[in-house]
Scaffold this active site. Structure first.
Site, PDB file in Angstrom:
ATOM      1  N   GLU A 255     -14.545 -24.674  26.169  1.00  0.00           N
ATOM      2  CA  GLU A 255     -14.229 -23.895  24.964  1.00  0.00           C
ATOM      3  C   GLU A 255     -15.179 -22.714  24.980  1.00  0.00           C
ATOM      4  O   GLU A 255     -16.381 -22.850  24.733  1.00  0.00           O
ATOM      5  CB  GLU A 255     -14.407 -24.762  23.715  1.00  0.00           C
ATOM      6  CG  GLU A 255     -13.925 -24.082  22.443  1.00  0.00           C
ATOM      7  CD  GLU A 255     -15.072 -23.655  21.558  1.00  0.00           C
ATOM      8  OE1 GLU A 255     -15.318 -22.432  21.497  1.00  0.00           O
ATOM      9  OE2 GLU A 255     -15.719 -24.513  20.957  1.00  0.00           O
ATOM     10  N   CYS A 294     -17.887 -18.475  18.128  1.00  0.00           N
ATOM     11  CA  CYS A 294     -16.920 -18.273  19.212  1.00  0.00           C
ATOM     12  C   CYS A 294     -15.560 -17.870  18.659  1.00  0.00           C
ATOM     13  O   CYS A 294     -14.717 -17.337  19.389  1.00  0.00           O
ATOM     14  CB  CYS A 294     -16.802 -19.535  20.058  1.00  0.00           C
ATOM     15  SG  CYS A 294     -16.419 -21.024  19.112  1.00  0.00           S
TER      16      CYS A 294
END
Length: 683
Positions: A255, A294
């Protein structure tokens, strides 16, 4: 202070000489981080042989209660985690996302598992597959825990949530974990691990912590192990090239940070609610965690004729945010996590400015802190006038409170610009137009793990662009890493092995503890509804008496329900229809079947809990005779709420047949069934 590791059931303090971590607010040294002296091979062995052994012996409901115990322990001591998080630059609002968000994820997985999965050590995955003509040879998928260890390498920005979002499905699946946090915020993760260990909820070996480097641990992973990474796309590419990961086909979930977008729809002009929502969404994402997420918005797509309006509105909103010491109540944004991170953001900004310009830069003033000694970085809104022919805004990510505005001329061009991100975790479209939403969603969904379509109808309850939910998929293709986390119980897939079983129905029923079509149906000598939850056995069957359907049944049912559909009431139209005759209502068949198998007296069955997978297979006409066969399909134990009597859910397969033994309806009913009273309750 030295940040400790937790290995082989004990805390480990490394010798001096580790990496120094600094207070993000003051710039002063705070902690030393090193994993020197850890025996990585021994840690892996301890996880596989001790942690895995204990976890696989536990049922899924026991593991779920373990997650609940961890959540309760963390929640009780979260003030300690808040205090440590402020050293990293996190405000109270940031802590709520990281600490409370992580705790909430544990609670969600605990609840979903107990509500949706049987109390077994494995998962029966989906319905059976009937692969033979006679039904004596069938298939059934199951998922069992992988017999290795999950190594989780986490990023610095979410030291609690980043760990817990992975631990929840890992431990629930029955795998032990070794957690390696980013060094710069490892002291927060280490304290959270200490709280969980001290809670007593974890069995031995279930959780270990590496504070510092993992050394050669990747080279020692085996075929039953898994690896996850939350971090940069660059780090992901490096790890993917590890020879051991390739040679052993070790599952690797990444991720990565990505070029997430927020698009102002062409209909969302200044003065509309949607325009205001766009400004709020972008400014919030720049402020929260000082833009160190993120999922943060890196690219703002704006109609070319609205650039000035967006600039002015963003400038006005961002100017109201006070930067400074996050411990102060009047501060809304803290520093970046470190001065190194500040330098990285500044470098990325300068690269984008080589093809763009600054539209807005916030004041560098700080409350209660020295802007130069701390890792403070003011808001910057950048602008690139030709994003179709410029790579930098789509490729370079300043991991801080920075977003770049990109103009577009029409929706088709906006879709093309969004795709230039080469894969993202999340995107947000702000529009009130279903036509715009459909075009953007279908044009960009393949490039995203998650899309939010935001308008005035859902804004009040929206959780926001950058907040992954445990119920929904988190991850994304391409640059975002190509991985998938969360998504409810889908997250278990990465930590369990899906295996297709093939064999006789009775054999597979005995293996799975779930009745499968074609398996034995022993007729119960006691009506199944007279049995307490513990007394019901999977496969228990009741074959009912028969009932012949009359014209009066159809007419009366129509009168009660108001359903006068022609196939039930119009003789001529029914003959000309696909049925060829008047037929009974499907829901009459369902109701009549219930009348055949229900036991009317007060007993252990408390309520009808639901009905699933209903299919009307063959019409029932006037004069047809129906019969029901009720079979205990599956049992799920329920954890009682406070003050609630112990109970469970029994799923019953119901086959309704006609006089020719043809199946006319099939479904599953769920009943709430009381648990057997304990001797203490009887006294």
């Amino acid at each position: 202070m030295k940040v400790e590791s937790y290995a082989e059931g004990r805390w480990h303090t490394a010798a001096s000489g580790g990496r120094m971590v600094f207070n993000a607010v003051t710039g002063e040294p705070y902690a030393e981080v090193s994993s020197a002296g850890l025996d990585h091979a021994a840690m892996l062995h301890h996880a596989r042989q001790v942690g895995g052994h204990h976890l696989r012996k536990m049922t899924i409901h026991q593991r779920a209660m373990m997650l609940k115990g961890l959540a309760l322990a963390l929640n009780k001591r979260k003030a300690e985690l808040y205090a440590l998080s402020r050293i990293s630059g996190a405000t109270n609002a940031d802590c709520q996302m990281d600490v409370d968000g992580g705790i909430g994820t544990l609670f969600v997985y605990s609840s979903k598992a107990r509500r949706e999965l049987a109390d077994e050590t494995f998962v029966v995955d989906g319905p059976p597959e009937i692969v033979s003509r006679g039904g004596t040879y069938i298939g059934q998928h199951i998922m069992v825990p992988r017999q290795g260890v999950a190594l989780h390498i986490n990023a610095f920005n979410f030291p609690c949530w980043g760990m817990l979002e992975k631990l929840a499905p890992t431990l629930l699946a029955g795998m032990p974990a070794i957690v390696k946090p980013a060094s710069v915020t490892s002291y927060i993760t280490a304290h959270a691990v200490r709280i969980m260990i001290e809670s007593g909820a974890l069995p031995p070996g279930a959780l270990q912590l590496v504070s510092g480097s993992v050394g050669d641990m990747l080279d020692q992973l085996g075929t039953q192990d898994v690896l996850t990474l939350t971090g940069s796309a660059h780090t992901g590419r490096i790890l993917r090239r590890n020879d051991n990961l390739i040679a052993r086909s070790i599952p690797f979930n990444v991720e990565a940070d990505s070029m997430n977008f927020c698009m102002l729809g062409p209909d969302a002009a200044p003065g509309t609610t949607e325009f205001d929502l766009f400004i709020k969404e972008v400014s919030d994402e720049m402020r929260i965690k000082t833009g160190q997420r993120c999922t943060a918005i890196r690219r703002c797509l704006v109609p070319a004729d609205q650039i000035e309006a967006v600039r002015d509105a963003l400038s006005a909103t961002l100017s109201k945010t006070q930067m400074g010491d996050p411990a102060r109540e009047d501060v809304q944004m803290g520093p970046l996590v470190s001065q190194d991170q500040r330098d990285d953001v500044d470098k990325a900004v300068n690269e984008i400015l080589s093809v763009g310009e600054v539209l807005f830069e916030a004041d560098r003033s700080t409350l209660g802190a020295d802007a130069e000694k701390g890792a403070f970085y003011p808001f910057k809104v950048l602008y690139c006038s030709d994003p179709m022919n410029t790579a930098a805004p789509h490729d370079i990510e300043p991991f801080g409170p920075v977003s770049t505005i990109l103009p577009y001329k029409d929706t088709a061009e906006a879709v093309s610009l969004i795709r230039r991100g080469e894969g993202s975790l999340v995107g947000t479209l702000v529009t009130a137009s279903p036509d715009v939403a459909r075009e953007v969603v279908l044009g960009t969904a393949a490039y995203h793990g998650r899309l939010q379509i935001l308008n005035r109808a859902c804004a009040k309850e929206s959780t926001g662009h950058g907040s992954p939910l445990p119920h929904l998929t988190h991850g994304g293709p391409g640059r975002a890493g190509g991985g998938q986390e969360l998504g409810g119980l889908r997250a278990l897939d990465f930590y369990m092995q899906r295996t297709a079983l093939q064999g006789a129905p009775e054999m597979l029923t005995q293996i799975t503890g779930t009745w499968l079509p074609g398996a034995d149906r022993p007729e119960s000598t006691v009506h199944p509804f007279r049995k307490y939850f513990e007394e019901v056995t999977v496969g228990d069957t009741l074959t009912t008496h028969r009932r012949t359907v009359t014209e009066a049944d159809i007419v009366n049912f129509a009168g009660i329900t108001g359903d006068y559909f022609y196939a039930h009431m119009d003789e001529i139209a029914a003959k000309e229809s696909i049925f060829g005759q008047r037929v009974a209502h499907g829901y009459f068949v369902l109701s009549a079947a219930a009348g055949l198998f229900v036991d009317a007296k007060v007993g252990p069955v408390l309520a009808n809990y639901g009905l699933e997978r209903l299919r009307f297979i063959k019409p029932v006409g006037i004069g047809d005779t129906i019969q029901a066969t009720l079979t205990a399909h599956r049992k799920i134990t329920r954890q009682p709420r406070k003050g609630e009597a112990p109970q469970g859910v029994v799923e019953w397969n119901v086959d309704v047949t006609n006089q020719d033994d043809e199946l006319v309806a099939n479904y599953v009913i769920l009943t709430l069934v009381a648990r057997k009273p304990s001797p203490e309750q009887n006294n």
